[in-house]
Design a protein around this motif. Structure first.
Motif, short mmCIF file in Angstrom:
data_model
loop_
_atom_site.label_atom_id
_atom_site.label_comp_id
_atom_site.label_asym_id
_atom_site.label_seq_id
_atom_site.Cartn_x
_atom_site.Cartn_y
_atom_site.Cartn_z
N THR A 1 0.83 -1.21 0.00
CA THR A 1 0.00 0.00 0.00
C THR A 1 0.86 1.26 0.00
OG1 THR A 1 -1.80 -1.13 1.15
CG2 THR A 1 -1.75 1.27 1.28
N PHE B 1 -2.95 -6.82 -7.76
CA PHE B 1 -4.24 -6.19 -7.49
C PHE B 1 -4.11 -5.14 -6.40
CE2 PHE B 1 -7.97 -6.02 -4.73
CZ PHE B 1 -8.94 -5.59 -5.63
N THR B 2 -3.42 -5.46 -5.32
CA THR B 2 -3.27 -4.53 -4.19
C THR B 2 -2.56 -3.26 -4.62
OG1 THR B 2 -3.18 -6.36 -2.61
CG2 THR B 2 -2.33 -4.24 -1.87
N TYR C 1 -4.77 -1.27 -7.20
CA TYR C 1 -5.96 -0.73 -6.52
C TYR C 1 -5.59 0.50 -5.69
CZ TYR C 1 -9.64 -0.22 -3.04
OH TYR C 1 -10.60 0.29 -2.22
N GLN C 2 -4.52 0.40 -4.89
CA GLN C 2 -4.12 1.53 -4.06
C GLN C 2 -3.64 2.71 -4.90
OE1 GLN C 2 -4.61 1.85 -0.94
NE2 GLN C 2 -5.13 -0.25 -0.37
N MET D 1 -4.64 3.44 -8.04
CA MET D 1 -5.82 4.05 -8.67
C MET D 1 -6.62 4.87 -7.67
SD MET D 1 -7.24 1.29 -11.47
CE MET D 1 -7.21 -0.14 -10.39
N HIS D 2 -6.72 4.38 -6.46
CA HIS D 2 -7.42 5.11 -5.41
C HIS D 2 -6.76 6.47 -5.16
CE1 HIS D 2 -8.55 6.18 -1.23
NE2 HIS D 2 -9.71 5.63 -1.56
#
Length: 458
Positions: free
Chosen positions: A380, A432-433, A436-437, A439-440
């Motif tokens: 993250t 994925f992690t 995803y982080q 893009m967030h």
């Protein structure tokens, strides 16, 4: 624990202005980081066990330098070697004769200190010096058994202990002038360097020790007067000698924390776990220097550079299982030398290979693994670091691409070895992690083209 059940939460530091009990491990760490005064200012009041101060003189005595004559002789020999008055064994071209006062008596291959006298008495030493030499020459001469006396043209390799004895008699310069060449072995030369480094390290540690306790003694915000009560319920089945405070000094900090119902600041993970186990609903019941650094940064008592430097130092000291926030990763990447960022990557990979990282499932709802949470925590922060690197324009595009490429290849950690059979499942979640982080974080920008470039680069 909550209404749903137990869950894994990250340890955090208590709020500014809330008093704490400080363990010796954290006090030493903060002092060496140069942040002890900042920590005292942040908490406003710190309690330490009185046993710490009662042990100060005892510990100071252990750190006092002993055998200063040995240090003096080693320094003199080192200076003589550096100035080429004494050589090293590998520099001797011809056959070298061995001189060793302390070798086994059965070994007749080496000369003794008494064997030096025939040469030295030819104008090199006085009568009183000869008498002094005889007081340290405990072994009989060997020239008669070896059927050869020493001569001024000899090249002599002298054992370090013997040379120290002769140096203590003021004979170092005399020997280097009286004989063709005096040398020591390479192994003895390494021993000299090691011994001198040991003296320097001990002196430096004593200085740190005195500085630490001077700060604690002179600051009115540090309280060392609260008596720690030892009882059966706190120290198990031990009931004898409970009046001896020094016997329990190592655990006094967490005993005092429990007694006063205050958070414990400790870098000793055993003490941390004891307190956290007794206060499972409080994530700030016990914490270490790493958590405090983030609060010092948040409160403005230190800046980004100071915090990043402190985290790097903790890594050098092998302070395990840190998670460096994305903002500090950016500071290290932009403001520090490149090798520091590489140090972070090496540290991270070492942590994932550490057997101390628990990989088994904890009794939470649902069951979860510390190793998996630690791994996800780093993924993250790396994703947020890369996204912010582009969004905040900290680097030009070429360098940003280079840093992103390096981070994806080198900084992303290997999977924790403690996860065992779950490794395959965890590996499937890595990409994925990170995406995803990222893009967030990229949702904050309206520059869709730049956001797209970040994701494609990753």
């Amino acid at each position: 624990a909550d209404k749903v059940g137990k869950s894994l939460t990250q340890i955090s530091c208590s709020e500014k202005g809330k008093p704490v009990v400080a363990d010796l491990s954290a006090l030493i760490t903060l002092h060496r980081l140069g942040l002890l005064e900042k920590a005292i200012e942040y908490f406003g009041h710190i309690k330490i066990p009185p046993s710490y101060l009662t042990n100060v003189l005892q510990h100071s005595g252990h750190l006092q330098p002993f055998q200063l004559s040995q240090k003096k002789s080693l320094n003199a020999i080192k200076i003589a070697i550096d100035s080429k008055k004494i050589g090293l064994e590998n520099e001797v071209k011809d056959h070298s004769i061995e001189l060793n006062e302390y070798k086994d008596n059965e070994d007749i291959s080496c000369y003794r200190i008494r064997d030096l006298l025939p040469v030295l008495k030819k104008g090199w030493i006085s009568q009183s010096q000869e008498e002094n030499i005889l007081t340290v020459a405990h072994e009989p001469e060997m020239a008669s058994r070896l059927k050869r006396e020493l001569s001024p043209s000899d090249q002599i390799t002298i054992d370090l202990a013997t040379l120290q004895t002769l140096t203590g008699q003021g004979l170092l310069d005399i020997l280097s002038n009286a004989f063709d060449r005096i040398s020591i072995s390479n192994i003895d030369y390494e021993r000299i360097n090691q011994e001198l480094r040991s003296f320097e390290a001990t002196a430096e540690t004593l200085d740190w020790h005195n500085e630490l306790w001077e700060v604690l003694n002179n600051d009115s915000r540090v309280d060392s007067n609260t008596l720690v009560i030892h009882g059966r319920e706190t120290i198990g089945d031990v009931t004898d000698d409970i009046s001896e405070p020094n016997k329990y000094a190592v655990i006094d900090a967490w005993l005092l924390s429990n007694q006063e119902n205050l958070p414990l600041l400790a870098d000793d993970r055993v003490c941390q776990n004891i307190v956290l186990a007794r206060n499972s609903q409080e994530d700030s019941a016990s914490f270490g220097t790493d958590c405090l650094l983030l609060k010092l940064l948040e409160s403005g008592l230190i800046d980004q550079t100071q915090a990043a430097r402190a985290f790097l130092q903790l890594m050098d000291w092998r302070y395990r299982f840190l998670i460096v926030p994305a903002s500090l990763l950016k500071t290290i990447s932009c403001e520090f030398a490149e090798y520091n960022f590489q140090k972070v990557a090496c540290y991270l990979h070492d942590c994932m290979r550490d057997d101390g990282l628990f990989g088994g499932l904890e009794p939470t709802n649902p069951p979860s693994s510390m190793a998996f949470r630690y791994y996800q925590g780093w993924l993250t922060e790396i994703a947020i670091f890369i996204a912010n690197l582009w969004l905040e324009g900290a680097m030009n595009d070429d360098r940003a691409v280079e840093t992103t490429d390096w981070a994806m290849k080198e900084l992303i950690p290997n999977l924790p070895i403690a996860l065992n059979k779950n490794i395959g499942q965890t590996a499937n979640l890595t990409a994925f992690t990170i995406l995803y982080q990222a893009m967030h974080q990229l949702c904050q920008t309206m520059d869709y083209g730049r956001a797209n470039k970040v994701l494609r680069t990753m």
